[in-house]
Design a protein around this motif. Sequence first.
Motif, PDB file in Angstrom:
ATOM      1  N   GLY A 365       0.813  -1.209   0.000  1.00 41.94           N
ATOM      2  CA  GLY A 365       0.000   0.000   0.000  1.00 41.94           C
ATOM      3  C   GLY A 365       0.841   1.252   0.000  1.00 41.94           C
ATOM      4  N   ARG A 366       1.927   1.232   0.768  1.00 46.47           N
ATOM      5  CA  ARG A 366       2.826   2.388   0.766  1.00 46.47           C
ATOM      6  C   ARG A 366       3.483   2.566  -0.594  1.00 46.47           C
ATOM      7  NH1 ARG A 366       8.265   3.026   4.425  1.00 46.47           N
ATOM      8  NH2 ARG A 366       8.829   1.183   3.201  1.00 46.47           N
ATOM      9  N   ALA A 367       3.970   1.463  -1.191  1.00 50.05           N
ATOM     10  CA  ALA A 367       4.644   1.549  -2.490  1.00 50.05           C
ATOM     11  C   ALA A 367       3.702   2.096  -3.556  1.00 50.05           C
ATOM     12  CB  ALA A 367       5.167   0.171  -2.889  1.00 50.05           C
ATOM     13  N   LEU A 368       2.448   1.631  -3.560  1.00 56.65           N
ATOM     14  CA  LEU A 368       1.509   2.094  -4.565  1.00 56.65           C
ATOM     15  C   LEU A 368       1.149   3.566  -4.340  1.00 56.65           C
ATOM     16  CD1 LEU A 368       0.170   1.008  -7.058  1.00 56.65           C
ATOM     17  CD2 LEU A 368      -1.737   0.196  -5.662  1.00 56.65           C
ATOM     18  N   ALA A 369       1.015   3.972  -3.096  1.00 57.43           N
ATOM     19  CA  ALA A 369       0.749   5.380  -2.802  1.00 57.43           C
ATOM     20  C   ALA A 369       1.923   6.255  -3.243  1.00 57.43           C
ATOM     21  CB  ALA A 369       0.470   5.554  -1.312  1.00 57.43           C
ATOM     22  N   GLU A 370       3.148   5.803  -2.999  1.00 56.81           N
ATOM     23  CA  GLU A 370       4.321   6.558  -3.466  1.00 56.81           C
ATOM     24  C   GLU A 370       4.329   6.670  -4.983  1.00 56.81           C
ATOM     25  OE1 GLU A 370       7.548   5.316   0.044  1.00 56.81           O
ATOM     26  OE2 GLU A 370       7.417   4.158  -1.827  1.00 56.81           O
ATOM     27  N   TRP A 371       3.970   5.584  -5.647  1.00 61.49           N
ATOM     28  CA  TRP A 371       3.925   5.564  -7.117  1.00 61.49           C
ATOM     29  C   TRP A 371       2.971   6.642  -7.624  1.00 61.49           C
ATOM     30  CZ3 TRP A 371       4.571  -0.038  -9.154  1.00 61.49           C
ATOM     31  CH2 TRP A 371       5.081  -0.030 -10.456  1.00 61.49           C
ATOM     32  N   ILE A 372       1.816   6.749  -6.984  1.00 58.76           N
ATOM     33  CA  ILE A 372       0.805   7.713  -7.403  1.00 58.76           C
ATOM     34  C   ILE A 372       1.249   9.141  -7.099  1.00 58.76           C
ATOM     35  CG2 ILE A 372      -1.567   8.499  -6.969  1.00 58.76           C
ATOM     36  CD1 ILE A 372      -2.185   5.487  -6.301  1.00 58.76           C
ATOM     37  N   VAL A 373       1.753   9.369  -5.900  1.00 58.22           N
ATOM     38  CA  VAL A 373       2.090  10.721  -5.453  1.00 58.22           C
ATOM     39  C   VAL A 373       3.415  11.204  -6.043  1.00 58.22           C
ATOM     40  CG1 VAL A 373       2.642  12.125  -3.420  1.00 58.22           C
ATOM     41  CG2 VAL A 373       0.754  10.479  -3.331  1.00 58.22           C
ATOM     42  N   ASP A 374       4.438  10.345  -6.027  1.00 58.71           N
ATOM     43  CA  ASP A 374       5.790  10.754  -6.414  1.00 58.71           C
ATOM     44  C   ASP A 374       6.186  10.324  -7.823  1.00 58.71           C
ATOM     45  OD1 ASP A 374       6.069  11.783  -3.828  1.00 58.71           O
ATOM     46  OD2 ASP A 374       6.847   9.876  -3.063  1.00 58.71           O
ATOM     47  N   GLY A 375       5.398   9.489  -8.448  1.00 59.57           N
ATOM     48  CA  GLY A 375       5.736   9.015  -9.782  1.00 59.57           C
ATOM     49  C   GLY A 375       6.466   7.696  -9.808  1.00 59.57           C
ATOM     50  N   SER A 376       6.976   7.253  -8.656  1.00 57.80           N
ATOM     51  CA  SER A 376       7.643   5.950  -8.561  1.00 57.80           C
ATOM     52  C   SER A 376       7.751   5.577  -7.094  1.00 57.80           C
ATOM     53  CB  SER A 376       9.031   5.979  -9.203  1.00 57.80           C
ATOM     54  OG  SER A 376       9.883   6.873  -8.514  1.00 57.80           O
ATOM     55  N   PRO A 377       7.789   4.283  -6.790  1.00 55.65           N
ATOM     56  CA  PRO A 377       7.982   3.860  -5.393  1.00 55.65           C
ATOM     57  C   PRO A 377       9.428   4.084  -4.963  1.00 55.65           C
ATOM     58  CG  PRO A 377       7.760   1.952  -6.820  1.00 55.65           C
ATOM     59  CD  PRO A 377       7.586   3.148  -7.697  1.00 55.65           C
ATOM     60  N   SER A 378       9.649   4.104  -3.663  1.00 48.22           N
ATOM     61  CA  SER A 378      10.997   4.380  -3.142  1.00 48.22           C
ATOM     62  C   SER A 378      11.917   3.171  -3.220  1.00 48.22           C
ATOM     63  CB  SER A 378      10.909   4.870  -1.687  1.00 48.22           C
ATOM     64  OG  SER A 378      10.219   3.926  -0.885  1.00 48.22           O
ATOM     65  N   GLY A 379      11.379   1.983  -3.462  1.00 50.48           N
ATOM     66  CA  GLY A 379      12.197   0.777  -3.578  1.00 50.48           C
ATOM     67  C   GLY A 379      11.903   0.040  -4.868  1.00 50.48           C
ATOM     68  N   ASP A 380      12.691  -0.993  -5.123  1.00 49.18           N
ATOM     69  CA  ASP A 380      12.527  -1.791  -6.330  1.00 49.18           C
ATOM     70  C   ASP A 380      11.286  -2.676  -6.218  1.00 49.18           C
ATOM     71  OD1 ASP A 380      13.017  -3.254  -8.699  1.00 49.18           O
ATOM     72  OD2 ASP A 380      14.046  -4.798  -7.536  1.00 49.18           O
ATOM     73  N   VAL A 381      10.392  -2.544  -7.183  1.00 47.28           N
ATOM     74  CA  VAL A 381       9.192  -3.386  -7.226  1.00 47.28           C
ATOM     75  C   VAL A 381       9.028  -4.033  -8.597  1.00 47.28           C
ATOM     76  CG1 VAL A 381       7.958  -2.126  -5.409  1.00 47.28           C
ATOM     77  CG2 VAL A 381       7.721  -1.400  -7.800  1.00 47.28           C
ATOM     78  N   ALA A 382      10.119  -4.136  -9.350  1.00 42.95           N
ATOM     79  CA  ALA A 382      10.031  -4.675 -10.705  1.00 42.95           C
ATOM     80  C   ALA A 382       9.442  -6.089 -10.719  1.00 42.95           C
ATOM     81  CB  ALA A 382      11.404  -4.669 -11.368  1.00 42.95           C
ATOM     82  N   GLY A 383       9.716  -6.867  -9.677  1.00 44.71           N
ATOM     83  CA  GLY A 383       9.232  -8.242  -9.627  1.00 44.71           C
ATOM     84  C   GLY A 383       7.729  -8.367  -9.517  1.00 44.71           C
ATOM     85  N   VAL A 384       7.049  -7.280  -9.099  1.00 48.25           N
ATOM     86  CA  VAL A 384       5.594  -7.309  -8.975  1.00 48.25           C
ATOM     87  C   VAL A 384       4.922  -6.307  -9.917  1.00 48.25           C
ATOM     88  CG1 VAL A 384       5.668  -8.134  -6.599  1.00 48.25           C
ATOM     89  CG2 VAL A 384       5.616  -5.671  -7.021  1.00 48.25           C
ATOM     90  N   ASP A 385       5.696  -5.657 -10.760  1.00 42.61           N
ATOM     91  CA  ASP A 385       5.189  -4.639 -11.676  1.00 42.61           C
ATOM     92  C   ASP A 385       4.184  -5.261 -12.646  1.00 42.61           C
ATOM     93  OD1 ASP A 385       4.895  -2.682 -13.754  1.00 42.61           O
ATOM     94  OD2 ASP A 385       6.848  -1.841 -13.227  1.00 42.61           O
ATOM     95  N   ILE A 386       3.023  -4.651 -12.777  1.00 39.13           N
ATOM     96  CA  ILE A 386       1.985  -5.161 -13.672  1.00 39.13           C
ATOM     97  C   ILE A 386       2.479  -5.283 -15.106  1.00 39.13           C
ATOM     98  CG2 ILE A 386       1.024  -2.844 -14.103  1.00 39.13           C
ATOM     99  CD1 ILE A 386      -1.758  -4.167 -14.181  1.00 39.13           C
ATOM    100  N   ARG A 387       3.496  -4.495 -15.470  1.00 42.51           N
ATOM    101  CA  ARG A 387       3.985  -4.497 -16.856  1.00 42.51           C
ATOM    102  C   ARG A 387       4.849  -5.704 -17.185  1.00 42.51           C
ATOM    103  NH1 ARG A 387       6.499   1.416 -16.555  1.00 42.51           N
ATOM    104  NH2 ARG A 387       7.106   0.503 -14.547  1.00 42.51           N
ATOM    105  N   ARG A 388       5.005  -6.625 -16.258  1.00 44.62           N
ATOM    106  CA  ARG A 388       5.729  -7.860 -16.587  1.00 44.62           C
ATOM    107  C   ARG A 388       4.861  -8.826 -17.382  1.00 44.62           C
ATOM    108  NH1 ARG A 388       3.812  -8.543 -11.351  1.00 44.62           N
ATOM    109  NH2 ARG A 388       3.137 -10.638 -10.714  1.00 44.62           N
TER     110      ARG A 388
END
Length: 822
Positions: A365-388
């Motif tokens: 939830g924090r990572a997704l909120a950061e993605w929305i507010v800041d344009g990207s999460p603060s840590g690596d989330v490539a392994g769960v990225d919907i674009r995979r």
Amino acid sequence: MSPGPDRRLPDRARVVVIGGGVIGTSVAYHLTELGWSDVVLLEQGQLSCGTTWHAAGLVGQLRASQSGTRLVQYSTRLYERLEAETGLATGYKRCGGVTVARTEDRMTQLRRTAATAEAYDLDCELISPARAKELYPVLETQDLLGAIWLPGDGTANPTDLTNSLAKGARMRGARVIERTRVTGIATRDGAVTGVRTEQGEIEAEFVVNCAGQWAKAVGELAGVNVPLHSAEHFYVVTDRIDGVRGDLPILRDPDGYTYFKEEVGGLVVGGFEPEAKPWVAPDELPHPFEFQLLAEDWDHFSVLMESALLRIPALHETGIKKFYNGPESFTPDNQFILGEAPELRNFYVGAGFNSVGIASAGGAGRALAEWIVDGSPSGDVAGVDIRRFGPFNGNNQWLRARVGEILGLHYEVPWPNREPVTARPFRRSPVHHLLADAGALFGSKMGWERADVFAPAGTEPVRKYAWGKQNWQPWADAEHRAARESVALFDQTSFGKLLVKGRDAEALLQWLCTADVAVPPGRTVYTGVLGDRGGYEADVTVTRLSRDEFLWVTSSGAVRRDLDLVVKQTAPDAHVAVVDVTSMYAVYGVMGPASRDLLQGLSRSDLSHEAFPFATSREIDLGHFTVRATRITYVGELGWELYVPVEFAVGVYELLKAAGEQHGLVDAGYYAINSLRLEKGYRAIGSDLTADYNPVEAGLLFACKLRSDIPFRGREAVEKARSDGPRRRMVSFVLDEPEPMMWGGELVLRDGAAVGQVTSAAWGATLGACAGLAYVRRRDGEPVTRGYLTSGTYEIDVGGRLHPATVHLRAPYDPDFSKVGR
């Protein structure tokens, strides 16, 4: 006093979150924590009523990756403090966890787990069966070899946690509206503009799909693919048991597919059976479906119950209070789905949590909120990225065939090279049948069937898993040596390929790429692609085809993400078109000292070093066919990548095979590519290069145009990292002994202290030992210098045993690159 649930539907909101389970409420909570209070959460029933309420509530901190572990560690910290903030309990208690091993393979896994925990600074202890029984008095230990103890594990009450998160969001201004079903998604010009509900419409700048097992159906309302499918998940709650106390740890017996947790003096007994039971397709989910369970199925549960009776003998004399069969959603690769949908701007997804939603909810939830507010999460989330995922992963029949395998993976031995067995074969190159005839053992990447290795004639191409060298290793060694000593042919058709064209294509790529791509037509450039923080988003080659055309080549699993990245970095008024041309071309890697002789015998083009130097790309004749030949290598030898129109793919392959006989040509697969590239220290996106690492740390400043004044995305962050000095640096390692087998993930020790983790590794047939890459850090946080790297004594923890290793600051094989440039 905080307001209760809202009743009135607003006309607009900055963000609408769809779904009132633990994920949706966590996203709303974290959006408000980041200062966005104009948030509306819509739930079609009541909070937690879908699949959250019947979750087992296990919170295990240690995950396969450091980023995944950090995500759950944040969750636990949040759950511990949330009650003090909101006044509503989360039911979280830190009780610890015991995982037991019945087999030597499982015991090796637990030793690796303990080493991983040390790399992540997480408390973990290898313990004896006797110690496990002290921690869990009702445990049967006669058949156990050992166990691990994770004191930081815990449990939470899913419904209480959801309500506490929702209250925290409301306290900062969010509105939570129940009994409101979303029936449509409004869009305009490729972006989301709001939602339609049974009670009316809400205009919104952002929409977040956290609809749980309904997320695929909600996504389809917006033309967004969310590949998940529900499976039935079973557990029972027992009567009270003597010896079961409130502080009893979580118990996991993965060899028996089962887990146990204390509940009111009894036990929750559940598990992940090897062959799961898919539920209905995502487009057939019932409505309403609130706080509901599915029919009991004791026959299907019997494999779990029989194992539980063995592990906890007291269950023979214990009654069952309740049988739970609740649907949960699973994804094709057992990783959850997070991020902005590539099909629709400002439409985000957080779904498909594969039975780890409670543990992951806080961090996700924090990572997704950061993605929305800041344009990207603060840590690596490539392994769960919907674009995979690609559009083809959304086929409900395909998903149903795959989901039966996925649930059971939770407690399978996590072989590092494990391949899925269901819903295959799927995507096939034009020469798949010819590779199969040649003895190919196929793996799967982005749905592509790729030859990992070729079995010798008369040998069945079967993969036998082991922690040591596996049965195919001698086959891969022969292919490896052929690439080093003669010539090997690799089918690399699965490469992602993007055509970037238009008068502004060069300017766009100069901004995206760390390297200078303003080169003459017919030149290929190796380059990184960074985010704003300087971490890796992609690792690609870019070939200039003409004044306004470029070919972007990326790894198989990254093409969807790269396409989205390029499109979203394109200015609205830029004259640029980006097209995925992956399926238009087969790719053959012709690699090895004899590659020039082989190709020159088939072509009238001059392939000499003087006429066709390294990084040259041009169309050549090859027999009757015209192909694009690019002189580049990922294996550290003279070679060319041939880009072949699919209608010529079979003919070119047959031509190469026939002409290659006199040169000792052999078919070769991706296992050989991996070992060859690691002997050269070549990095790979995903394992060695992620959003958490920058070019300074990765040792790839040579691929950055820092000597020019040309701006590129992430340049300021890279310059700062270079000025400050790297806190970790990537180096190559070679084990000093030939016997141990590394796979990646092993703990690196310097002078006896943990300083890093192997990111990727393989047995190197040329070096006669395992080679790998790792980021080495200083425990005091100071910059990592060359002197620091070369002054220590290094060991690698391989399955619980320490083996000496030699660090290399240059490539272990051919450090002067004489083989590539001949």
